[in-house]
Design a protein around this motif. Structure first.
Motif, PDB file in Angstrom:
ATOM      1  N   VAL A 281     -13.449   4.030  -6.398  1.00  0.00           N
ATOM      2  CA  VAL A 281     -14.866   3.867  -6.043  1.00  0.00           C
ATOM      3  C   VAL A 281     -14.980   3.187  -4.675  1.00  0.00           C
ATOM      4  O   VAL A 281     -15.733   3.649  -3.799  1.00  0.00           O
ATOM      5  CB  VAL A 281     -15.607   3.059  -7.128  1.00  0.00           C
ATOM      6  N   ASN A 282     -14.207   2.120  -4.473  1.00  0.00           N
ATOM      7  CA  ASN A 282     -14.311   1.398  -3.200  1.00  0.00           C
ATOM      8  C   ASN A 282     -13.877   2.276  -2.038  1.00  0.00           C
ATOM      9  O   ASN A 282     -14.502   2.275  -0.986  1.00  0.00           O
ATOM     10  CB  ASN A 282     -13.472   0.114  -3.230  1.00  0.00           C
ATOM     11  N   TYR A 283     -12.813   3.064  -2.262  1.00  0.00           N
ATOM     12  CA  TYR A 283     -12.352   3.933  -1.179  1.00  0.00           C
ATOM     13  C   TYR A 283     -13.428   4.967  -0.859  1.00  0.00           C
ATOM     14  O   TYR A 283     -13.712   5.252   0.301  1.00  0.00           O
ATOM     15  CB  TYR A 283     -11.021   4.625  -1.540  1.00  0.00           C
ATOM     16  N   TYR A 284     -14.025   5.515  -1.900  1.00  0.00           N
ATOM     17  CA  TYR A 284     -15.066   6.535  -1.695  1.00  0.00           C
ATOM     18  C   TYR A 284     -16.237   5.947  -0.903  1.00  0.00           C
ATOM     19  O   TYR A 284     -16.716   6.538   0.059  1.00  0.00           O
ATOM     20  CB  TYR A 284     -15.547   7.083  -3.044  1.00  0.00           C
ATOM     21  N   LEU A 285     -16.666   4.764  -1.334  1.00  0.00           N
ATOM     22  CA  LEU A 285     -17.814   4.151  -0.655  1.00  0.00           C
ATOM     23  C   LEU A 285     -17.488   3.889   0.808  1.00  0.00           C
ATOM     24  O   LEU A 285     -18.298   4.144   1.692  1.00  0.00           O
ATOM     25  CB  LEU A 285     -18.197   2.843  -1.364  1.00  0.00           C
ATOM     26  N   ARG A 286     -16.270   3.396   1.038  1.00  0.00           N
ATOM     27  CA  ARG A 286     -15.875   3.120   2.427  1.00  0.00           C
ATOM     28  C   ARG A 286     -15.826   4.404   3.246  1.00  0.00           C
ATOM     29  O   ARG A 286     -16.377   4.500   4.327  1.00  0.00           O
ATOM     30  CB  ARG A 286     -14.492   2.465   2.465  1.00  0.00           C
ATOM     31  N   SER A 287     -15.159   5.426   2.706  1.00  0.00           N
ATOM     32  CA  SER A 287     -14.934   6.618   3.523  1.00  0.00           C
ATOM     33  C   SER A 287     -16.185   7.460   3.696  1.00  0.00           C
ATOM     34  O   SER A 287     -16.397   8.030   4.752  1.00  0.00           O
ATOM     35  CB  SER A 287     -13.795   7.466   2.965  1.00  0.00           C
ATOM     36  N   VAL A 288     -17.023   7.529   2.696  1.00  0.00           N
ATOM     37  CA  VAL A 288     -18.190   8.404   2.805  1.00  0.00           C
ATOM     38  C   VAL A 288     -19.425   7.678   3.325  1.00  0.00           C
ATOM     39  O   VAL A 288     -20.120   8.176   4.189  1.00  0.00           O
ATOM     40  CB  VAL A 288     -18.502   9.068   1.446  1.00  0.00           C
ATOM     41  N   GLN A 289     -19.651   6.491   2.819  1.00  0.00           N
ATOM     42  CA  GLN A 289     -20.912   5.839   3.180  1.00  0.00           C
ATOM     43  C   GLN A 289     -20.799   4.991   4.450  1.00  0.00           C
ATOM     44  O   GLN A 289     -21.538   5.214   5.397  1.00  0.00           O
ATOM     45  CB  GLN A 289     -21.425   5.019   1.997  1.00  0.00           C
ATOM     46  N   SER A 290     -19.822   4.085   4.507  1.00  0.00           N
ATOM     47  CA  SER A 290     -19.752   3.182   5.671  1.00  0.00           C
ATOM     48  C   SER A 290     -19.513   3.956   6.962  1.00  0.00           C
ATOM     49  O   SER A 290     -20.083   3.665   7.993  1.00  0.00           O
ATOM     50  CB  SER A 290     -18.661   2.136   5.517  1.00  0.00           C
ATOM     51  N   LYS A 291     -18.642   4.990   6.860  1.00  0.00           N
ATOM     52  CA  LYS A 291     -18.349   5.735   8.088  1.00  0.00           C
ATOM     53  C   LYS A 291     -19.400   6.804   8.367  1.00  0.00           C
ATOM     54  O   LYS A 291     -19.236   7.600   9.274  1.00  0.00           O
ATOM     55  CB  LYS A 291     -16.977   6.412   7.964  1.00  0.00           C
ATOM     56  N   HIS A 292     -20.418   6.850   7.502  1.00  0.00           N
ATOM     57  CA  HIS A 292     -21.480   7.851   7.604  1.00  0.00           C
ATOM     58  C   HIS A 292     -20.928   9.271   7.623  1.00  0.00           C
ATOM     59  O   HIS A 292     -21.440  10.139   8.309  1.00  0.00           O
ATOM     60  CB  HIS A 292     -22.361   7.610   8.836  1.00  0.00           C
ATOM     61  N   GLU A 293     -19.829   9.483   6.928  1.00  0.00           N
ATOM     62  CA  GLU A 293     -19.302  10.853   6.817  1.00  0.00           C
ATOM     63  C   GLU A 293     -20.217  11.639   5.903  1.00  0.00           C
ATOM     64  O   GLU A 293     -20.690  11.094   4.903  1.00  0.00           O
ATOM     65  CB  GLU A 293     -17.912  10.841   6.165  1.00  0.00           C
TER      66      GLU A 293
END
Ligand SMILES: O=P(O)(O)O[C@@H]1[C@@H](OP(=O)(O)O)[C@H](OP(=O)(O)O)[C@H](O)[C@H](OP(=O)(O)O)[C@H]1OP(=O)(O)O
Ligand SMILES: Nc1ncnc2c1ncn2[C@@H]1O[C@H](COP(=O)(O)OP(=O)(O)OP(=O)(O)O)[C@@H](O)[C@H]1O
Length: 488
Positions: free
Chosen positions: A454-466
């Motif tokens: 979950v944390n990896y997903y949030l980081r990669s998709v949301q924080s990086k605005h991917e």
């Protein structure tokens, strides 16, 4: 099969997963499933034959007494525990070594105990009613978890919107487990909506990873390996779907072949005894509440297109019901696991009464079925929920095998033996495999893995605005969901 006259030359490498290696017999329709262990783990080599046999028997018992009643007798073949001559097993291990994929060679086959499970070879079909003798086709799907967690213990909102499989893809790519993202979404496969199922299977075909394989006459012809070429697959499939049709060819014909294949797979996945008889599925698990995954690549229109049901008793419905025994999510289970651990520290002898490590008998199934719905603070509640969670984990990791055999117009078949509404005609069988119990000790690992995913997903998709998977592909795929395969 005479166990004292085993010859390694009669057996060949068939396949393997993370925990076991499977060999098939060249004449009889049987396979042997042997356990594997990490090469550096000498502990396994030191277990006694009795311990090893007990372990194998536990697997058979779990299949037979727990998963079979839950999933349905017709789908589960529990096999039997066998003790093989050690010399045979050692020769077999040497023989299959060169066939094994490199990615699986971090583990070695158990050559010390001689214990294994003997099962029917589910890539074959046994039907005395057919006159056609073209080789059987078998499609293996590892569908993974088909619902979004509904537990009040879920702490991250994203888990209610994006399914575990789709989130896990990002983590797997980052770790180098796979090179390309799979666009498959289990929620579409389990939706009961034929259009969504169609897209899900299409995505499995495009990027099979370890979720999709095809066998012809028991031989693997399509999988994640580099030789899993879609063009070659189409050539192999053509005689099954267009035996004498010279009218269509080229790209159109390729699309038509894959289209037919997907229709047949969908038909088998949705078929239940009743629908076979009447042609009309009996209503079962509605998709309401299972909604859809926000990472899936579907057009909104398709999602708006009403609620669909999985027919009662179809294989997907059975698997989903077992998966949904995980009603608390790992976030709700982990505290209960700790309650059990604390209790066992105080009362170690209770471990066997509570059946933490089996035996997997009727009593165990009763504990799974009759667990109290509300937490009364008891150890019984905690153990019941942990047992349910482990059963659900097994159902989230099992595979479905659909075996098809073409039949002629003149073949007389019972309706439930034939893929409904399919032209050409196929007789078929559907089985569920890989139903091993998941270790109780794995729960802390599951809890950590859940947070990482979950944390990896949030980081990669949301924080990086991917952009999420969905918006990456929308438009390319969704204008025509009847079939838009890339040219092959
Ligand atoms: O945790 P997951 O969802 O990645 O599932 C594992 C599977 O990975 P997948 O994501 O399907 O590629 C994994 O499959 P692979 O080794 O990746 O083919 C195993 O099935 C593993 O089960 P076990 O530990 O061998 O009993 C599976 O572990 P469990 O979680 O089912 O114990
Ligand atoms: N009864 C069977 N008949 C035909 N093929 C089988 C049978 N059982 C297993 N296989 C084949 O062997 C492969 C490995 O078996 P299985 O999935 O049980 O291994 P595993 O190590 O338990 O998997 P996992 O990685 O999910 O833990 C399967 O994917 C399937 O292709």
């Amino acid at each position: 099969m005479e166990l004292d006259k085993m010859d390694e030359n009669d057996w060949k490498y068939h396949g393997e997963g993370n925990k076991s290696l499977v060999v098939s017999h060249s004449q009889h329709s049987r396979v042997l499933r042997l356990l594997k262990y990490p090469a550096e783990n000498a502990e396994y080599a030191h277990q006694t034959t009795e311990q090893a046999f007990r372990h194998i028997q536990n697997i058979v018992d779990f299949n037979k007494n727990v998963m079979r009643p839950l999933l349905g007798e017709k789908y589960v073949h529990h096999g039997e525990a066998v003790k093989l001559p050690l010399d045979f097993v050692r020769q077999l291990s040497l023989k299959v070594q060169q066939e094994r994929p490199e990615s699986r060679c971090d583990k070695v086959m158990d050559t010390f105990s001689g214990c294994a499970v003997c099962l029917p070879n589910l890539t074959h079909i046994s039907s005395c009613h057919i006159t056609e003798h073209r080789p059987s086709l078998c499609i293996e799907i590892k569908p993974k978890c088909g619902f979004l967690p509904f537990s009040r213990h879920v702490s991250k909102e994203v888990k209610r919107k994006v399914c575990r499989f789709c989130m896990h893809q990002h983590f797997k790519l980052a770790n180098g487990k796979w090179k390309r993202m799979s666009r498959y979404c289990p929620l579409d496969l389990f939706s009961g909506n034929k259009q969504r199922m169609y897209i899900a299977i299409k995505h499995l075909l495009e990027e099979p990873q370890n979720n999709f394989r095809i066998f012809k006459n028991g031989q693997l012809i399509y999988s994640c390996k580099d030789d899993g070429d879609l063009n070659e697959l189409i050539q192999q499939l053509k005689p099954y779907f267009f035996p004498s049709n010279g009218l269509i060819n080229g790209h159109q014909s390729s699309k038509a072949v894959l289209n037919e294949l997907i229709q047949v797979i969908t038909g088998a996945l949705l078929s239940s005894w009743d629908s076979g008889r009447t042609g009309e599925p009996r209503k079962g698990l509605p998709s309401e509440g299972r909604a859809h995954c926000e990472a899936s690549l579907l057009h909104r229109d398709m999602l708006r297109n009403g609620n669909h049901c999985l027919p009662k008793d179809c294989v997907l419905s059975k698997i989903l019901q077992a998966q949904m025994l995980d009603s608390l999510d790992i976030e709700g289970i982990y505290p209960l696991y700790k309650r059990v651990e604390q209790y066992l520290e105080e009362f170690p002898k209770e471990r066997s009464r509570l059946q933490i490590d089996g035996p997997y008998n009727e009593n165990f199934l009763e504990k799974v079925k009759n667990c109290p719905t509300e937490d009364d603070g008891s150890i019984e509640y905690a153990v019941g929920k942990v047992h349910q969670y482990r059963v659900a984990m097994t159902a989230k990791d099992c595979s479905v095998m659909i075996t098809l055999a073409p039949c002629r117009e003149e073949d007389r078949l019972e309706p439930d033996m034939e893929i409904p509404l399919s032209k050409p005609r196929f007789t078929y069988s559907v089985s569920i495999l890989d139903l091993d119990p998941k270790p109780y000790e794995n729960i802390p690992h599951q809890s950590k893995l859940d947070s990482k995913i979950v944390n990896y997903y949030l980081r990669s998709v949301q924080s990086k605005h991917e952009p999420p998977k969905a918006s990456l592909y929308l438009g390319r795929d969704c204008e025509d969901c009847t079939l838009v395969f890339h040219s092959v």
